[in-house]
Scaffold this motif. Structure first.
Motif, PDB file in Angstrom:
ATOM      1  N   ARG A 174       5.451  -1.650   0.859  1.00 26.29           N
ATOM      2  CA  ARG A 174       4.853  -2.930   0.484  1.00 26.29           C
ATOM      3  C   ARG A 174       5.971  -3.945   0.285  1.00 26.29           C
ATOM      4  O   ARG A 174       7.059  -3.611  -0.192  1.00 26.29           O
ATOM      5  CB  ARG A 174       4.043  -2.770  -0.800  1.00 26.29           C
ATOM      6  CG  ARG A 174       3.267  -3.994  -1.275  1.00 26.29           C
ATOM      7  CD  ARG A 174       2.464  -3.615  -2.514  1.00 26.29           C
ATOM      8  NE  ARG A 174       1.753  -4.744  -3.079  1.00 26.29           N
ATOM      9  CZ  ARG A 174       0.571  -5.181  -2.663  1.00 26.29           C
ATOM     10  NH1 ARG A 174      -0.021  -4.563  -1.668  1.00 26.29           N
ATOM     11  NH2 ARG A 174      -0.019  -6.211  -3.241  1.00 26.29           N
ATOM     12  N   ALA A 217       1.118 -11.871  10.424  1.00 25.21           N
ATOM     13  CA  ALA A 217      -0.011 -11.397  11.233  1.00 25.21           C
ATOM     14  C   ALA A 217       0.240 -11.614  12.722  1.00 25.21           C
ATOM     15  O   ALA A 217      -0.162 -10.801  13.565  1.00 25.21           O
ATOM     16  CB  ALA A 217      -1.285 -12.107  10.808  1.00 25.21           C
ATOM     17  N   ASP A 275       0.336  -5.054  13.057  1.00 18.82           N
ATOM     18  CA  ASP A 275       0.044  -3.715  12.531  1.00 18.82           C
ATOM     19  C   ASP A 275       0.604  -3.498  11.129  1.00 18.82           C
ATOM     20  O   ASP A 275       0.221  -2.546  10.451  1.00 18.82           O
ATOM     21  CB  ASP A 275       0.637  -2.641  13.463  1.00 18.82           C
ATOM     22  CG  ASP A 275      -0.008  -2.654  14.845  1.00 18.82           C
ATOM     23  OD1 ASP A 275      -1.148  -3.138  14.949  1.00 18.82           O
ATOM     24  OD2 ASP A 275       0.645  -2.198  15.797  1.00 18.82           O
ATOM     25  N   GLY A 330      -0.586  -6.101   6.723  1.00 15.80           N
ATOM     26  CA  GLY A 330      -1.303  -5.686   5.518  1.00 15.80           C
ATOM     27  C   GLY A 330      -0.395  -5.217   4.397  1.00 15.80           C
ATOM     28  O   GLY A 330      -0.835  -5.097   3.246  1.00 15.80           O
ATOM     29  N   ARG A 331       0.862  -4.952   4.729  1.00 15.23           N
ATOM     30  CA  ARG A 331       1.811  -4.536   3.693  1.00 15.23           C
ATOM     31  C   ARG A 331       2.351  -5.710   2.881  1.00 15.23           C
ATOM     32  O   ARG A 331       3.024  -5.512   1.873  1.00 15.23           O
ATOM     33  CB  ARG A 331       3.006  -3.812   4.334  1.00 15.23           C
ATOM     34  CG  ARG A 331       2.654  -2.542   5.082  1.00 15.23           C
ATOM     35  CD  ARG A 331       3.913  -1.887   5.640  1.00 15.23           C
ATOM     36  NE  ARG A 331       3.595  -0.666   6.382  1.00 15.23           N
ATOM     37  CZ  ARG A 331       4.499   0.152   6.914  1.00 15.23           C
ATOM     38  NH1 ARG A 331       5.792  -0.137   6.780  1.00 15.23           N
ATOM     39  NH2 ARG A 331       4.125   1.230   7.565  1.00 15.23           N
ATOM     40  N   GLU A 342       2.346  -9.031   0.505  1.00 14.36           N
ATOM     41  CA  GLU A 342       1.680  -9.784  -0.569  1.00 14.36           C
ATOM     42  C   GLU A 342       2.544 -10.997  -0.855  1.00 14.36           C
ATOM     43  O   GLU A 342       3.726 -10.871  -1.192  1.00 14.36           O
ATOM     44  CB  GLU A 342       1.562  -8.931  -1.835  1.00 14.36           C
ATOM     45  CG  GLU A 342       1.046  -9.667  -3.058  1.00 14.36           C
ATOM     46  CD  GLU A 342      -0.467  -9.724  -3.128  1.00 14.36           C
ATOM     47  OE1 GLU A 342      -0.997 -10.640  -3.781  1.00 14.36           O
ATOM     48  OE2 GLU A 342      -1.112  -8.848  -2.532  1.00 14.36           O
TER      49      GLU A 342
END
Length: 288
Positions: free
Chosen positions: A74, A93, A98, A101-102, A104
């Motif tokens: 993350r 993105a 791929d 999503g890690r 934040e």
């Protein structure tokens, strides 16, 4: 923006900045990395494990962020600029679909961070704004005890001060306070040409590994108060420099002798453990 996947190059950085209407500002210490080999080197030097949770300060346009995503579980990117913070997820993105999503993104001032969402960060990896590098690192180490390692890029002079040893002319407040949390070392130089706009100073990498602070009954705040007092007038002996902190020169001398420190010494001669002993035996350390 060039390739649909991968790291940002010089043309990508400039094109993205132009599209967003972003002009790097000295006030925010914005110098964007445009060299992919440099970001790869930073990530390699950080020695991340697949389960690491990385906090990155000042991700800017995402040059380093994109290199971190494949290496960590993350990445928490803390960005103070609202335009850059809003765009970073889209950049991730588009270029690493791929792995996006890690990521934040936290729109915040890293000097005021007290916690971050999700799993506790284990590593700090960042190209830090020159003007706030030391306070940012110290704040994060205090606020996030889960941080075990760090690899930061800072102004070369700041890197020297952060890693200076006792007895050095550049040893001072940043050196001692960072040593409270762990061990710091220089991890290599960085030239000016890898940035846009190019700064007028060289940069350097600082690697850090956390360890337990010195054994003492004094609080961190009490120890840091001694450090600040000792270097506020660094040419003075500790007996004189700590007079205000202790209440008087004789009380400062008593605390110093009790701590096993020569009152005629200067702050630059002491390691962090010695400052901790002084705080323990001084008025502030006893909470009187």
């Amino acid at each position: 923006m060039g390739d649909s996947k991968g790291l940002l190059g010089p043309a990508d950085v400039r094109e993205l900045a132009a599209r967003l209407g972003v002009r790097p500002t000295k006030a925010l210490g914005q110098n964007f990395v445009i060299d992919a080999n440099t970001v790869r080197r930073i990530v390699r030097s950080a020695g991340l494990a697949p389960d690491d949770v990385v906090i990155e300060v000042g991700p800017g346009l995402g040059s380093l962020t994109l290199a971190l995503l494949p290496e960590a579980r993350r990445v928490v990117a803390v960005e103070i600029d609202p335009v850059l913070a809003a765009e970073l997820p889209a950049t991730a993105a588009a270029r690493e679909p791929d792995l996006a999503g890690r990521l934040e993104v936290v729109h915040a001032d890293a000097m005021r961070i007290t916690d971050v969402p999700g799993p506790a960060p284990t590593a700090l990896v960042a190209n830090l704004p020159y003007n706030v590098a030391v306070p940012v690192v110290l704040n994060l180490l205090a606020a996030l005890p889960s941080l075990r390692t760090a690899l930061v890029m800072v102004q070369a002079e700041v890197a020297d001060r952060m890693t200076a040893a006792p007895g050095s002319k550049i040893y001072g407040v940043p050196s001692v306070k960072l040593a409270w949390y762990g061990d710091a070392r220089r991890a290599g130089p960085v030239g000016r040409a890898v940035f846009w706009p190019a700064p007028n100073v060289d940069s350097g990498l600082v690697a850090f590994t956390r360890r337990e602070p010195p054994a003492t009954s004094a609080t961190r705040e009490a120890v840091f108060a001694v450090v600040d007092a000792a270097f506020a007038q660094r040419r003075k002996t500790l007996r004189a420099a700590l007079a205000g902190w202790a209440g008087s020169a004789p009380e400062a001398e008593n605390a110093l002798r009790t701590a096993g420190v020569d009152p005629r010494a200067r702050g630059e001669a002491l390691d962090v453990a010695a400052f901790a002993r002084i705080a323990e035996y001084g008025r502030a350390g006893r909470g009187r």
